[in-house]
Design a protein around this motif. Structure first.
Motif, short mmCIF file in Angstrom:
data_model
loop_
_atom_site.label_atom_id
_atom_site.label_comp_id
_atom_site.label_asym_id
_atom_site.label_seq_id
_atom_site.Cartn_x
_atom_site.Cartn_y
_atom_site.Cartn_z
N ALA B 276 67.37 40.40 64.88
CA ALA B 276 67.77 40.39 63.47
C ALA B 276 66.59 40.76 62.58
CB ALA B 276 68.30 39.01 63.11
N GLU B 277 65.43 40.23 62.95
CA GLU B 277 64.22 40.53 62.16
C GLU B 277 63.85 42.02 62.27
OE1 GLU B 277 60.78 38.11 62.98
OE2 GLU B 277 62.02 36.29 62.74
N GLU B 278 63.93 42.49 63.51
CA GLU B 278 63.57 43.89 63.78
C GLU B 278 64.40 44.87 62.95
OE1 GLU B 278 63.95 46.89 67.53
OE2 GLU B 278 63.79 44.74 67.98
N PHE B 279 65.69 44.56 62.84
CA PHE B 279 66.57 45.46 62.09
C PHE B 279 66.73 45.04 60.63
CE2 PHE B 279 67.59 46.50 66.40
CZ PHE B 279 67.83 47.87 66.37
N ASN B 280 65.97 44.00 60.28
CA ASN B 280 66.00 43.52 58.90
C ASN B 280 67.41 43.12 58.45
OD1 ASN B 280 64.71 42.80 56.64
ND2 ASN B 280 64.64 44.86 55.72
N LEU B 281 68.06 42.35 59.31
CA LEU B 281 69.43 41.95 59.02
C LEU B 281 69.45 40.69 58.17
CD1 LEU B 281 70.92 42.33 62.59
CD2 LEU B 281 71.22 43.90 60.68
N GLU B 282 70.11 40.74 57.04
CA GLU B 282 70.15 39.56 56.17
C GLU B 282 71.45 38.79 56.34
OE1 GLU B 282 69.17 40.95 52.30
OE2 GLU B 282 67.10 41.35 52.92
#
Lengths: 259, 305
Positions: B276-282
């Protein structure tokens, strides 16, 4: 093996009868109103009104002739309405039979109870009409006390016939065909309004196959206290026709409900 | 070893050439809560109707306490309590009258049914409604009354066909509580439901059905553990994100896409957070995978009808 209590056949059939009786008696005044008032209205309009223009018919006053027929026809109509509209509403709108059939009650118990209830209603309606016409002075014989039993038998037959129709209809409005198209002609062809022997010959033949004709004959004999041999045939007709109709009706409704 | 109460072997039902139930096998042990899960039209209600002898079986074998519906319908129906999908209460009668009339169908005498009604009506918290007409009851009250009615004759098996469908959460939890109490008293229960939470909460064993067949059978928690990863991340796909990015080079996870929603399954919560962090998922949600995920995986997330 586990111990299981299953209610007996009579207990099962009677429990259905009691269910219908309970629902009917909840509104006893409104439900009991028609059989007492209808014959008065009918006799006033047809019997007494029209009767003034007709001399004797079959050896009696016209109003008396009509009155004796009404004891039978009221049983036919009450049983017909109970097992057409009444059963259809219970079956399609209230889903009562789904709940009944998930108990030890079988389809045979349920509908035998229902037809017997129609018979009981017919007995009650015939008794009410008999009471009214007795008070009006149209009854001559103490044998009249047996008339409601013939009313009950008539209601069993017409209840069963109605159930056969109900097992087949897909829409409540279809009953119009049966009631207006079959029951009303049966009423006019069964010797209530006009003696059978005054009907055109083709209708005389048809009338012989109408159960109501035989009920009217028996009841009229009971009310007047004059019996002929033909009453014997009328009784045999009803006694044979009744179990046939009841068996066929239960078979038909089973075909519809158990899939 | 627990007693087998219901045994079905190659059980089938067809109407007018349509196979509603297609050769299913299952066994229900006594005092168990056995669930039937499946989308509408899966054949759950038909299976129930065959068990309570309302619908004759087309093929196969069905035994309830070693009795067959063809020969012993009245006996079988005497030991089964049925809570059908629709509240088929008698609208012309009051609550009390409904119960008395129903008790008579089982041949119960007044000295048995009167105390039983009194006991059950307070168990279902309907004491004050004894004389009310059915139309004055709320949906939840009607449902409780139907369950109460099914218990009048002390059944050994209770069939619950979608017992809480259409009810608010309070009533649903109240009914679950009552059903748990019944289960602990030794009643064998068969439950069909769309609520997967209901199945997880109540069922010891269940089958997942679709198109008249059993797709999977077992304990609900074990099934989820065996067939799904422990965690799932739900996220919305938008213009900047493509499902293939997740599928690519990520052997530790399994991805499903339905419309604009994406479900990423993994046994490692940390892995999902990192992704999630890698793809910047909020707008993501990481949670434990549930029976619902398994159900949807098996029966499909789209409508089949």
């Amino acid at each position: 093996m586990i111990e299981i209590h299953v209610p007996g056949f009579f207990q099962r059939v009677f429990s259905i009868f009691l269910r219908h009786q309970k629902c009917y008696c909840k509104h006893l005044f409104s439900n009991g109103f028609p059989p007492f008032v209808e014959p008065i209205v009918f006799l006033a309009a047809i019997g007494i009104g029209l009767g003034r223009h007709i001399d004797n018919i079959a050896g009696m006053k016209y109003s008396q002739f009509v009155a004796s027929g009404l004891v039978a026809s009221t049983a036919m109509f009450t049983a017909t309405f109970e097992l057409t509209y009444g059963t259809y509403v219970r079956m399609e709108f209230e889903n009562i039979y789904d709940s009944i059939l998930s108990t030890p009650i079988s389809i045979f118990d349920a509908f035998l109870g229902e037809i017997l209830w129609a018979g009981a209603k017919g007995f009650f309606f015939s008794s009410a009409v008999l009471l009214v016409i007795s008070l009006l002075g149209f009854v001559n014989s103490p044998f009249c006390v047996f008339a409601p039993f013939i009313g009950g038998a008539t209601a069993v037959i017409y209840g069963a016939l109605a159930l056969i129709i109900t097992s087949w209809v897909k829409d409540i409005n279809t009953f119009n065909f049966y009631i207006t198209g079959c029951c009303t002609p049966m009423f006019f062809l069964s010797g209530i309004i006009l003696p059978i022997n005054e009907l055109p010959i083709i209708f005389q033949k048809i009338s012989y196959f109408i159960p109501l004709t035989h009920s009217v004959n028996i009841i009229r004999s009971l009310l007047l206290g004059s019996f002929s041999y033909s009453v014997f045939y009328d009784i045999i007709f009803l006694a044979v026709f009744m179990p046939l109709c009841v068996s066929l009706a239960i078979l038909c409704i089973k075909k519809r409900l158990i899939v | 070893m627990a007693q087998i109460v219901i045994k079905a072997k190659n059980l089938s039902k067809s109407y007018n050439g349509f196979n509603s139930v297609n050769g299913i096998d299952f066994e229900v042990e006594s005092s168990q809560c056995f669930g039937f899960l499946g989308p509408n039209g899966a054949g759950k209600t038909t299976t129930m109707k065959m068990i309570y002898c309302l619908s004759p079986i087309t093929e196969g074998e069905l035994k309830i306490y070693d009795m067959t519906p063809e020969k012993c319908a009245a006996k079988i129906k005497s030991i089964i309590g049925v809570v059908p999908q629709d509240n088929n209460l008698d609208p012309q009668l009051t609550v009390g009258e409904n119960l008395v009339i129903y008790a008579r169908f089982f041949g119960l005498p007044p000295n048995l049914y009167k105390p039983r009604i009194k006991e059950l009506i307070s168990f279902m918290e309907l004491d004050k409604k004894m004389d009310s007409p059915i139309r004055e009851l709320s949906g939840g009250m009607k449902r409780r009354l139907v369950i109460l009615r099914a218990l009048l004759h002390n059944p050994r098996i209770l069939i619950l066909d979608e017992p809480t469908t259409g009810l608010d959460p309070q009533v649903r939890h109240l009914i679950w509580e009552k059903l748990r109490e019944l289960k602990s008293s030794g009643v064998t229960m068969l439950l069909t439901t769309h609520y997967l939470e209901e199945a997880s909460q109540l069922c010891d064993q269940l089958v997942i059905m679709d198109k008249g067949r059993i797709l999977m059978a077992g304990n609900p928690h074990k099934l989820v553990a065996e067939h799904l990863s422990k965690y799932v991340m739900e996220l919305s796909l938008n213009g900047n994100l493509c499902a293939d990015q997740f599928r690519f080079d990520r052997p530790k996870c399994y991805t499903e896409v339905y419309g604009s929603r994406c479900y990423v399954y993994s046994d490692s919560e940390q892995f999902l957070s990192l992704t999630a962090e890698e793809f910047n998922l909020e707008s993501k949600l990481i949670r434990n995978s549930t029976l619902e995920d398994l159900f949807l995986k098996l029966t499909g997330r789209g409508l089949s009808q």
